[in-house]
Design a protein around this motif. Structure first.
Motif, PDB file in Angstrom:
ATOM      1  N   PHE A  38       1.535   6.312   4.472  1.00  0.00           N
ATOM      2  CA  PHE A  38       1.481   5.481   3.283  1.00  0.00           C
ATOM      3  C   PHE A  38       2.579   5.835   2.297  1.00  0.00           C
ATOM      4  O   PHE A  38       2.994   6.978   2.210  1.00  0.00           O
ATOM      5  N   VAL A  39       2.992   4.843   1.555  1.00  0.00           N
ATOM      6  CA  VAL A  39       3.970   5.024   0.480  1.00  0.00           C
ATOM      7  C   VAL A  39       3.346   4.457  -0.783  1.00  0.00           C
ATOM      8  O   VAL A  39       2.795   3.355  -0.770  1.00  0.00           O
ATOM      9  N   VAL A  40       3.417   5.207  -1.856  1.00  0.00           N
ATOM     10  CA  VAL A  40       2.918   4.739  -3.149  1.00  0.00           C
ATOM     11  C   VAL A  40       4.115   4.303  -3.972  1.00  0.00           C
ATOM     12  O   VAL A  40       5.097   5.033  -4.096  1.00  0.00           O
ATOM     13  N   ILE A  41       4.037   3.111  -4.518  1.00  0.00           N
ATOM     14  CA  ILE A  41       5.098   2.579  -5.371  1.00  0.00           C
ATOM     15  C   ILE A  41       4.555   2.527  -6.787  1.00  0.00           C
ATOM     16  O   ILE A  41       3.532   1.896  -7.037  1.00  0.00           O
ATOM     17  N   SER A  42       5.228   3.196  -7.688  1.00  0.00           N
ATOM     18  CA  SER A  42       4.784   3.182  -9.078  1.00  0.00           C
ATOM     19  C   SER A  42       5.994   2.956  -9.977  1.00  0.00           C
ATOM     20  O   SER A  42       7.135   3.114  -9.556  1.00  0.00           O
ATOM     21  N   GLY A  43       5.714   2.588 -11.197  1.00  0.00           N
ATOM     22  CA  GLY A  43       6.796   2.384 -12.150  1.00  0.00           C
ATOM     23  C   GLY A  43       6.303   1.628 -13.361  1.00  0.00           C
ATOM     24  O   GLY A  43       5.134   1.241 -13.445  1.00  0.00           O
ATOM     25  N   CYS A  44       7.207   1.433 -14.274  1.00  0.00           N
ATOM     26  CA  CYS A  44       6.857   0.786 -15.532  1.00  0.00           C
ATOM     27  C   CYS A  44       6.598  -0.703 -15.325  1.00  0.00           C
ATOM     28  O   CYS A  44       6.988  -1.296 -14.321  1.00  0.00           O
ATOM     29  N   LYS A  74       7.967  -3.766  -9.112  1.00  0.00           N
ATOM     30  CA  LYS A  74       7.038  -3.339  -8.060  1.00  0.00           C
ATOM     31  C   LYS A  74       6.482  -4.521  -7.274  1.00  0.00           C
ATOM     32  O   LYS A  74       6.478  -4.496  -6.044  1.00  0.00           O
ATOM     33  N   SER A  75       6.025  -5.539  -7.972  1.00  0.00           N
ATOM     34  CA  SER A  75       5.450  -6.708  -7.295  1.00  0.00           C
ATOM     35  C   SER A  75       6.503  -7.430  -6.472  1.00  0.00           C
ATOM     36  O   SER A  75       6.226  -7.913  -5.367  1.00  0.00           O
ATOM     37  N   THR A  76       7.709  -7.505  -6.975  1.00  0.00           N
ATOM     38  CA  THR A  76       8.804  -8.137  -6.235  1.00  0.00           C
ATOM     39  C   THR A  76       9.098  -7.357  -4.961  1.00  0.00           C
ATOM     40  O   THR A  76       9.279  -7.943  -3.881  1.00  0.00           O
ATOM     41  N   LEU A  77       9.126  -6.033  -5.064  1.00  0.00           N
ATOM     42  CA  LEU A  77       9.360  -5.196  -3.894  1.00  0.00           C
ATOM     43  C   LEU A  77       8.235  -5.367  -2.879  1.00  0.00           C
ATOM     44  O   LEU A  77       8.494  -5.521  -1.677  1.00  0.00           O
ATOM     45  N   LEU A  78       6.989  -5.359  -3.335  1.00  0.00           N
ATOM     46  CA  LEU A  78       5.865  -5.547  -2.423  1.00  0.00           C
ATOM     47  C   LEU A  78       5.921  -6.899  -1.723  1.00  0.00           C
ATOM     48  O   LEU A  78       5.639  -6.999  -0.528  1.00  0.00           O
ATOM     49  N   ALA A  79       6.284  -7.929  -2.460  1.00  0.00           N
ATOM     50  CA  ALA A  79       6.395  -9.268  -1.861  1.00  0.00           C
ATOM     51  C   ALA A  79       7.456  -9.277  -0.763  1.00  0.00           C
ATOM     52  O   ALA A  79       7.254  -9.868   0.306  1.00  0.00           O
ATOM     53  N   GLU A  80       8.557  -8.623  -1.000  1.00  0.00           N
ATOM     54  CA  GLU A  80       9.627  -8.577   0.009  1.00  0.00           C
ATOM     55  C   GLU A  80       9.203  -7.748   1.220  1.00  0.00           C
ATOM     56  O   GLU A  80       9.480  -8.124   2.364  1.00  0.00           O
ATOM     57  N   LEU A  81       8.539  -6.638   0.989  1.00  0.00           N
ATOM     58  CA  LEU A  81       8.050  -5.831   2.114  1.00  0.00           C
ATOM     59  C   LEU A  81       7.052  -6.625   2.949  1.00  0.00           C
ATOM     60  O   LEU A  81       7.090  -6.583   4.177  1.00  0.00           O
TER      61      LEU A  81
END
Length: 81
Positions: free
Chosen positions: A9-15, A20-27
């Motif tokens: 698993f990879v956890v993506i966090s940030g401000c 983050k949502s854009t990155l998740l959508a692309e993944l």
């Protein structure tokens, strides 16, 4: 042999507004299994139904609900390759 959960698993966090949502959508578009952010889902479910588990109304209820959702997500994620 199954890899340890920490290797899967990879956890993506940030401000807020950091992408983050854009990155998740692309993944997800590229075929990766992703889990949408629990806080957003708790807010959407609460607004669609009845309750006060919103961070601007009841931060403790929101936090409890977000933790419950996160733990369920983690259990569900173990089923993915």
């Amino acid at each position: 042999m199954t890899r340890p959960i920490s290797d899967r698993f990879v956890v993506i966090s940030g401000c807020s507004g950091g992408g983050k949502s854009t990155l998740l959508a692309e993944l997800a578009r590229r075929g990766h299994a992703v889990v949408k952010e629990p806080g957003r889902r708790v807010i959407a479910e609460t607004l669609a139904g009845d309750g006060s588990a919103l961070p601007w109304i009841d931060m403790q209820a929101f936090a409890r609900r977000a933790i419950e959702v996160s733990l369920r997500d983690r259990t569900d994620a173990r089923r993915h390759e």
